[in-house]
Write an enzyme that holds these catalytic residues in place. Structure first.
Site, short mmCIF file in Angstrom:
data_model
loop_
_atom_site.label_atom_id
_atom_site.label_comp_id
_atom_site.label_asym_id
_atom_site.label_seq_id
_atom_site.Cartn_x
_atom_site.Cartn_y
_atom_site.Cartn_z
CB SER A 79 -0.85 -0.05 1.08
OG SER A 79 -0.28 0.00 2.60
CG HIS A 84 -4.31 -1.66 -0.91
ND1 HIS A 84 -4.86 -0.49 -0.92
CD2 HIS A 84 -3.89 -1.82 0.44
CE1 HIS A 84 -5.00 0.09 0.10
NE2 HIS A 84 -4.17 -0.71 1.09
CE LYS A 121 -7.42 -1.07 1.93
NZ LYS A 121 -7.10 -2.26 3.02
C1 LIG Z 1 -6.83 -2.51 4.45
C2 LIG Z 1 -6.14 -3.98 4.60
C3 LIG Z 1 -6.65 -4.86 5.46
C4 LIG Z 1 -7.68 -4.52 6.32
O1 LIG Z 1 -9.08 -4.79 5.57
P1 LIG Z 1 -10.22 -4.34 6.49
O2 LIG Z 1 -11.25 -5.08 5.95
O3 LIG Z 1 -10.47 -3.02 6.51
O4 LIG Z 1 -10.05 -4.68 7.83
C5 LIG Z 1 -5.98 -6.02 5.36
N1 LIG Z 1 -5.15 -6.46 4.68
C6 LIG Z 1 -4.51 -5.32 3.70
C7 LIG Z 1 -3.44 -5.66 2.87
C8 LIG Z 1 -5.29 -3.98 3.61
O5 LIG Z 1 -4.74 -3.13 2.96
#
Ligand SMILES: *Cc1c(COP(=O)(O)O)cnc(C)c1O
Length: 395
Positions: free
Chosen positions: A183, A211, A242
């Site tokens: 990220s 992501h 996301k």
């Molecule tokens: C955002 C993210 C998470 C967490 O996801 P949530 O559903 O918001 O708990 C887990 N792993 C990665 C790689 C992320 O970017």
């Protein structure tokens, strides 16, 4: 007693403030989107949401949620295995499996829980987990909750991964775990090479597509699509928070025996509440939209390419990216904060990241593109970057 503890906390908080790492929240009073309104009354263009496909305020998803609010009510008041499973949850699990070409899927309240509840049920101290150094916090925590032997390889460094595979030879089962897209840089994990090494050294692979799902690959099916590995990876985890609508929810999808055991033993699944049916229903609708048209993925890919080209032309230093994340490198921490503040004045909302979120002297502005951005939004952002860049001597 609290007086002493309170002093301790105040000192901690002061340290955070002194080091310039204190996180403030900006308050949004509009729906999430390309253009948002803040409680200051300012309207800004948003380039820091994970709203990659622009679905956070999508009418079809909202309609699906509203209908299900009427047909199935507000909440489940139960975990899945007691009385928290509806036809909608089962259908969403099937949609996830179909989308990724996997055998079975288990839903969680968040991907943080999916990762947190993944390793403990599957592996013991006889086994090894080999983890990329830049993996998400939830993977790191999930690995800590498991007794398996831990190995860490440098980000996307296949030579180092191979060394760790050699070192861990004595362990019974071995699993390599990686984010699909990292990220902070926006780089993609070299899953083709990871897969080859896994085969050579008899290891399994877990990919977190949080992501990358919806973003990477021609039809947005993530890094397994990008590297032609659909259905080949043992476990994929991901989020509905996301690109996939942005509400809440996580999943683990992959080999059916793994998913079956998680349903028996995964603690965030067994001991935490079921997703609201309306959120699950909007998720089903989202997969329908993504499967029936490539419009959003195409637009996201075009937007990303356009933004990158214009920014490179303007002379900005940008990390190589294959995702919708674009790291504009400034290197200097105070400069990254000044730059982001100036952009906000110019109506562009982005975040400047610096140590310890990224390595020392690697401060940057992270820009996240979205299918929800219009060409005009992009041009306004590029223009603001150029203006701020000249004022601050970056270009
Ligand atoms: C955002 C993210 C998470 C967490 O996801 P949530 O559903 O918001 O708990 C887990 N792993 C990665 C790689 C992320 O970017």
């Amino acid at each position: 007693m609290y007086e002493k503890f309170k002093n301790h906390l105040e000192n901690e908080l002061n340290d955070i403030k002194q080091s310039g790492l204190y996180k403030e929240e900006r308050i949004i009073t509009s729906p999430q989107g390309a253009e948002i309104t803040l409680n200051t009354g300012q309207t800004v263009l948003n380039f820091c949401a994970n709203n990659y496909l622009g679905l956070s305020n999508n009418d079809l998803l909202k309609e699906a949620a509203k209908q299900t609010l009427d047909s199935h009510g507000y909440g489940m008041s139960s975990v899945r295995f007691i009385c928290g499973t509806t036809d909608i949850h089962k259908k969403l699990e099937a949609s996830v499996s179909e989308f990724f070409g996997t055998e079975d899927t288990i839903l969680y309240a968040a991907c943080f829980d999916a990762n947190g509840g993944l390793f403990g049920p599957l592996f013991t101290d006889e086994d090894a987990i080999i983890s990329d150094s830049l993996n998400h916090a939830s993977i790191i925590d999930g690995v800590l909750l498991c007794k398996a032997k831990r190995y860490r390889y440098n980000n996307a460094d296949m030579k180092d991964l191979e060394d760790k595979l050699k070192e861990s030879r004595a362990q019974r089962f071995r699993v390599i775990v990686t984010d699909g897209v990292f990220s902070m840089d926006g780089n993609v994990a070299p899953l083709d090479e990871i897969y080859k090494l896994a085969a050579e050294y008899n290891a399994m692979v877990v990919v977190d597509e949080s992501h990358s799902a919806g973003v990477v690959g021609e039809t947005g099916r993530g890094v397994t699509e990008l590297f032609n590995l659909r259905g080949e990876i043992e476990v994929i985890t991901g989020t509905l928070g996301k690109a996939f609508g942005g509400a809440v929810g996580g999943f683990t999808t992959g080999k059916k025996e793994i998913i079956s055991l998680l349903r028996q033993r995964s603690r965030p699944y067994l001991f935490s509440n079921s997703l609201p049916p309306m959120v699950a229903a909007a998720g089903i609708k989202m997969f329908e939209i993504m499967s029936s048209s490539r419009e959003l993925q195409d637009k996201l890919h075009k937007n990303t390419e356009y933004f990158l080209t214009k920014m490179l032309d303007a002379g900005f230093d940008i990390k190589p990216t294959k995702s919708a994340i674009c790291a504009v490198m400034l290197y200097d921490a105070p400069l990254s904060q000044k730059f982001a503040a100036r952009l906000l004045e110019l109506g562009i909302y982005v975040i400047g990241f610096f140590f310890p979120v990224v390595p020392k002297d690697q401060a940057r502005i992270r820009v996240q593109l979205s299918a929800g951005h219009s060409r005009e939004h992009l041009d306004r952002a590029i223009e603001a970057f150029i203006k701020a860049g000249r004022e601050l001597g970056v270009i």
